[in-house]
Each structure stands twice: as structure tokens, then as C-alpha cells.
Design a protein around this motif. Sequence first.
Motif, PDB file in Angstrom:
ATOM      1  N   TRP A   1     -27.498  25.307 -45.416  1.00 35.74           N
ATOM      2  CA  TRP A   1     -26.424  25.930 -46.397  1.00 35.74           C
ATOM      3  C   TRP A   1     -25.148  26.439 -45.642  1.00 35.74           C
ATOM      4  CZ3 TRP A   1     -25.203  25.451 -51.195  1.00 35.74           C
ATOM      5  CH2 TRP A   1     -24.753  26.405 -51.871  1.00 35.74           C
ATOM      6  N   GLN A   2     -25.371  27.068 -44.651  1.00 37.80           N
ATOM      7  CA  GLN A   2     -24.499  27.928 -43.892  1.00 37.80           C
ATOM      8  C   GLN A   2     -23.277  26.743 -43.548  1.00 37.80           C
ATOM      9  OE1 GLN A   2     -26.005  30.302 -41.010  1.00 37.80           O
ATOM     10  NE2 GLN A   2     -25.873  32.170 -42.257  1.00 37.80           N
TER      11      GLN A   2
ATOM     12  N   ALA B   1     -22.699  24.035 -44.762  1.00 38.92           N
ATOM     13  CA  ALA B   1     -22.165  23.305 -45.960  1.00 38.92           C
ATOM     14  C   ALA B   1     -20.850  24.217 -46.550  1.00 38.92           C
ATOM     15  CB  ALA B   1     -23.049  23.036 -47.302  1.00 38.92           C
ATOM     16  N   LEU B   2     -21.321  25.461 -46.489  1.00 36.28           N
ATOM     17  CA  LEU B   2     -20.245  26.447 -46.779  1.00 36.28           C
ATOM     18  C   LEU B   2     -19.129  26.394 -45.794  1.00 36.28           C
ATOM     19  CD1 LEU B   2     -22.677  29.666 -47.943  1.00 36.28           C
ATOM     20  CD2 LEU B   2     -21.266  28.280 -49.368  1.00 36.28           C
TER      21      LEU B   2
ATOM     22  N   ARG C   1     -23.561  29.994 -55.253  1.00 35.94           N
ATOM     23  CA  ARG C   1     -24.237  30.935 -54.707  1.00 35.94           C
ATOM     24  C   ARG C   1     -24.029  32.277 -55.424  1.00 35.94           C
ATOM     25  NH1 ARG C   1     -21.617  32.349 -49.190  1.00 35.94           N
ATOM     26  NH2 ARG C   1     -20.305  33.760 -50.731  1.00 35.94           N
TER      27      ARG C   1
ATOM     28  N   LEU D   1     -33.117  24.730 -43.892  1.00 32.38           N
ATOM     29  CA  LEU D   1     -32.317  24.999 -45.290  1.00 32.38           C
ATOM     30  C   LEU D   1     -31.373  25.886 -44.979  1.00 32.38           C
ATOM     31  CD1 LEU D   1     -35.185  24.572 -47.720  1.00 32.38           C
ATOM     32  CD2 LEU D   1     -33.518  22.676 -47.213  1.00 32.38           C
TER      33      LEU D   1
ATOM     34  N   ALA E   1     -19.995  25.354 -53.854  1.00 35.96           N
ATOM     35  CA  ALA E   1     -21.111  25.982 -53.285  1.00 35.96           C
ATOM     36  C   ALA E   1     -20.935  27.517 -53.435  1.00 35.96           C
ATOM     37  CB  ALA E   1     -21.181  25.528 -51.805  1.00 35.96           C
TER      38      ALA E   1
END
Length: 130
Positions: free
Chosen positions: A99-100, A102-103, A121, A95, A117
Motif C-alpha cells: 500500500w505504501q 502504491a501511494l 484512504r 500488505l 489511492a
Amino acid sequence: MPSVRALRASDDFARELVARMVRVGLASLGLLIVLAGIAVAPLPGPGGLPVIVVGLMLVLRNSFKARRTFVRFQHAHPKMIFPIRRLLRREPEILLVAWQQALRIERLIVPRKLRFAVRTRKRFRRARVS
């Protein structure tokens, strides 16, 4: 009748030959899995990345040359290889890596004002601190 020493030597040779064949077979299977992951990657969803990581795990554990090449590539491009290395660990942080990534993709594609995003966050971080 062959001596005990000759039997042991032939036994060791047979074991080594079988071990090499298994290693080559697993590395080949890993390569096929990587190719299948690359073929699946254009489809919607994250289907290609996990398949590529599994294939890469098989290849890197069973091929010394591939492992050496991977380490060289890692030294040359650490930011590109770091997420893959995190997924290759015994307990991968799937996960967090997703997430990284996606950023990173959002930073490359989306204009600063429209980045969803990053705002999400920051919103969660404020809620957790308060």
C-alpha cells in the motif's frame, strides 16, 4: 596411528569447510533467485518483488560482505531500503508495504486531482472515525 587431538582438529576443519561451502552455495542460490526476480519484474503483477526479497534474504543471511554492503546502502538511502527491511522481518507486513509503495508511485506519476489511492484512504479513515 593419529592422536585424538589430530582427529578432532581435522574433524573441526572438515566441519568448517562444509559450513563455508554451504554458506557460499546458499548465497549463490540467493543471487540466482534475485536475478530471476529481476527478470520476472517487468511482467504484470507483483511477481518480481517477492522473488527478489526471498533471494535477498538468502544472500544477506549467508554473506557477511553483502550484509555489510546492505547496511552501508541503508545508511546512505534509508527511504529506499526501509520497505525492503520491512519485508525481510520475521513477520513481514506485506500488505502495508504494498500500500505504501502504491501511494508513493501514485504520488510520482498521477496528477494531484486524479489520485485514487489517497482519496480512498481518506474515505476509509473518515468511515472508521465516524
